[in-house]
Scaffold this motif. Sequence first.
Motif, short mmCIF file in Angstrom:
data_model
loop_
_atom_site.label_atom_id
_atom_site.label_comp_id
_atom_site.label_asym_id
_atom_site.label_seq_id
_atom_site.Cartn_x
_atom_site.Cartn_y
_atom_site.Cartn_z
N MET A 1 22.95 70.88 27.55
CA MET A 1 21.54 70.65 27.86
C MET A 1 20.68 71.18 26.71
SD MET A 1 21.90 69.15 30.72
CE MET A 1 20.25 69.04 31.39
N THR A 2 19.45 70.70 26.65
CA THR A 2 18.55 71.01 25.55
C THR A 2 17.15 71.21 26.10
OG1 THR A 2 19.86 69.64 24.04
CG2 THR A 2 17.63 70.15 23.35
N ILE A 3 16.37 72.11 25.44
CA ILE A 3 14.97 72.27 25.81
C ILE A 3 14.09 71.63 24.74
CG2 ILE A 3 15.44 74.41 27.06
CD1 ILE A 3 13.98 75.88 24.72
N LEU A 4 12.93 71.16 25.17
CA LEU A 4 11.92 70.62 24.27
C LEU A 4 10.75 71.59 24.22
CD1 LEU A 4 10.58 68.32 22.58
CD2 LEU A 4 9.68 67.42 24.75
N VAL A 5 10.40 72.01 23.01
CA VAL A 5 9.24 72.86 22.80
C VAL A 5 8.18 72.03 22.10
CG1 VAL A 5 8.33 74.90 21.61
CG2 VAL A 5 10.60 74.98 22.67
N THR A 6 7.00 71.89 22.71
CA THR A 6 5.91 71.18 22.04
C THR A 6 5.04 72.20 21.31
OG1 THR A 6 4.31 71.31 23.87
CG2 THR A 6 5.91 69.51 23.92
N GLY A 7 4.58 71.83 20.12
CA GLY A 7 3.77 72.76 19.34
C GLY A 7 4.58 73.94 18.83
N GLY A 8 5.85 73.71 18.53
CA GLY A 8 6.73 74.80 18.14
C GLY A 8 6.55 75.30 16.73
N ALA A 9 5.69 74.67 15.94
CA ALA A 9 5.41 75.17 14.59
C ALA A 9 4.18 76.05 14.56
CB ALA A 9 5.25 74.01 13.61
N GLY A 10 3.54 76.23 15.71
CA GLY A 10 2.38 77.11 15.78
C GLY A 10 2.78 78.56 15.98
N PHE A 11 1.79 79.38 16.24
CA PHE A 11 2.01 80.82 16.34
C PHE A 11 2.96 81.20 17.47
CE2 PHE A 11 -0.05 84.71 18.44
CZ PHE A 11 0.83 85.61 17.83
N ILE A 12 2.57 80.95 18.71
CA ILE A 12 3.40 81.36 19.84
C ILE A 12 4.65 80.49 19.92
CG2 ILE A 12 3.49 81.83 22.31
CD1 ILE A 12 0.47 82.12 22.31
N GLY A 13 4.51 79.19 19.67
CA GLY A 13 5.65 78.30 19.75
C GLY A 13 6.76 78.67 18.79
N SER A 14 6.41 79.00 17.55
CA SER A 14 7.45 79.36 16.57
C SER A 14 8.09 80.69 16.92
CB SER A 14 6.87 79.39 15.16
OG SER A 14 5.88 80.39 15.02
N ASN A 15 7.30 81.63 17.41
CA ASN A 15 7.88 82.90 17.86
C ASN A 15 8.83 82.67 19.03
OD1 ASN A 15 6.83 85.68 16.68
ND2 ASN A 15 5.14 84.23 16.52
N PHE A 16 8.45 81.75 19.94
CA PHE A 16 9.32 81.46 21.08
C PHE A 16 10.64 80.85 20.62
CE2 PHE A 16 11.00 78.62 24.31
CZ PHE A 16 11.03 79.44 25.43
N ILE A 17 10.59 79.91 19.69
CA ILE A 17 11.82 79.27 19.22
C ILE A 17 12.74 80.28 18.55
CG2 ILE A 17 12.74 77.63 17.52
CD1 ILE A 17 10.39 75.79 18.19
N ARG A 18 12.21 81.12 17.67
CA ARG A 18 13.06 82.12 17.02
C ARG A 18 13.64 83.08 18.05
NH1 ARG A 18 8.61 82.38 13.85
NH2 ARG A 18 8.22 84.51 14.58
N TRP A 20 14.14 82.45 21.28
CA TRP A 20 15.09 81.70 22.10
C TRP A 20 16.44 81.59 21.40
CZ3 TRP A 20 15.02 79.46 26.96
CH2 TRP A 20 16.03 78.53 27.23
N MET A 21 16.41 81.24 20.12
CA MET A 21 17.65 81.03 19.39
C MET A 21 18.39 82.32 19.10
SD MET A 21 16.62 77.83 16.91
CE MET A 21 18.33 77.60 16.44
N ALA A 22 17.67 83.44 19.13
CA ALA A 22 18.34 84.74 18.99
C ALA A 22 19.02 85.17 20.27
CB ALA A 22 17.32 85.80 18.56
N PRO A 27 20.47 74.35 22.59
CA PRO A 27 19.70 73.70 21.53
C PRO A 27 18.22 73.57 21.86
CG PRO A 27 21.72 72.50 21.96
CD PRO A 27 21.58 73.50 23.07
N VAL A 28 17.41 73.49 20.79
CA VAL A 28 15.96 73.36 20.89
C VAL A 28 15.51 72.17 20.07
CG1 VAL A 28 13.73 74.45 20.43
CG2 VAL A 28 15.67 75.86 21.12
#
Length: 346
Positions: A1-18, A20-22, A27-28
């Motif tokens: 399964m995979t999650i979709l993050v919208t706006g993931g290159a912004g401030f909170i979104g990019s922090n969330f992706i990093r 999440w992956m840690a 997958p994201v």
Amino acid sequence: MTILVTGGAGFIGSNFIRNWMAETEEPVVNLDKLTYAGNLDNLRAVEQSSHYKFIHGDIADAIRVRALLGDFGIRAIIHFAAESHVDRSISGPMGFVDTNVVGTAHLLQAALEHWQRGNPLTFLHVSTDEVFGSLEPDDPPFIETSPYRPNSPYAASKAASDHLVRAYGETYGLPVLISHCSNNYGPYHFPEKLIPLLIYNATNGRDLPLYGDGKQVRDWLYVADHCQALRMILQGGVPGETYNIGGGAERQNIEVARSVCALLDDYVPLVDGSYSDQIVLVRDRPGHDRRYAISSAKLQSDLGWSPTHSFEAGLAKTVQWYLDHRHWTAMVTGGSYRDWVAEQYT
């Protein structure tokens, strides 16, 4: 399964992706339009991972969103994508309506169709405490059932998107979750917002502008604590419910400015005087909310979350990060940014 993050290159979104992956190998997929505040350099640490995929696109592009939901087997959407700066919403409100309201509506419709085809899906909508309006000095903090009283075009557009998300849950049964957070701060924050603006201006010998008398109160939340809360809501939140995420750290803006200056005085002292000498009060902005405060009691009791960073510890880490990453700030503060700041705070 995979999650979709919208706006993931912004401030909170990019922090969330990093974050999440840690913490997980799931997958994201990051869908981002890459407006002025979206920056792929925020995600250099993960861009080569086989568990990460970036897609340059708009949440309002319903055909493309429907396709990627199916192609990647998306089981959850974490919806950060939004125009989010109050000042910019005052000078250009229609862009906020287009992205925050219309864009969210298209995303919801695509999510609904994906879910109705028998695919498991949870829609987590990341909102703000600003939808509740302003508090008096002695008022209790906002709770999940506080009435909506948005006072800026930004807050109104987020309130509208909240209502759409809730309506899709009530009308169609789409599994939706809504979170309201207080003011975030931390690494990779675009320097139009208070704390990174203070750091950037102070270290470049510029005025530190504060609106009005500088005594507006905000509740501050370190971004890593916000990301942890969102992961817990996604995992254990009850569909249809709303959860408030606050840092429990109310501070006047002028207190925040003085705290930033004190840290800079310690880390990179001036030859003479203090960075606080650069603080100036400027004309207040229209409809400026006086105080925000938000209660996380429900999130703490239902899911066991609490912030791990005090304001002092989080701010120290934030100031140090900006000092260590001046190249990042220099890259995102080009001519259009300088022109906008000059116009805004004159």
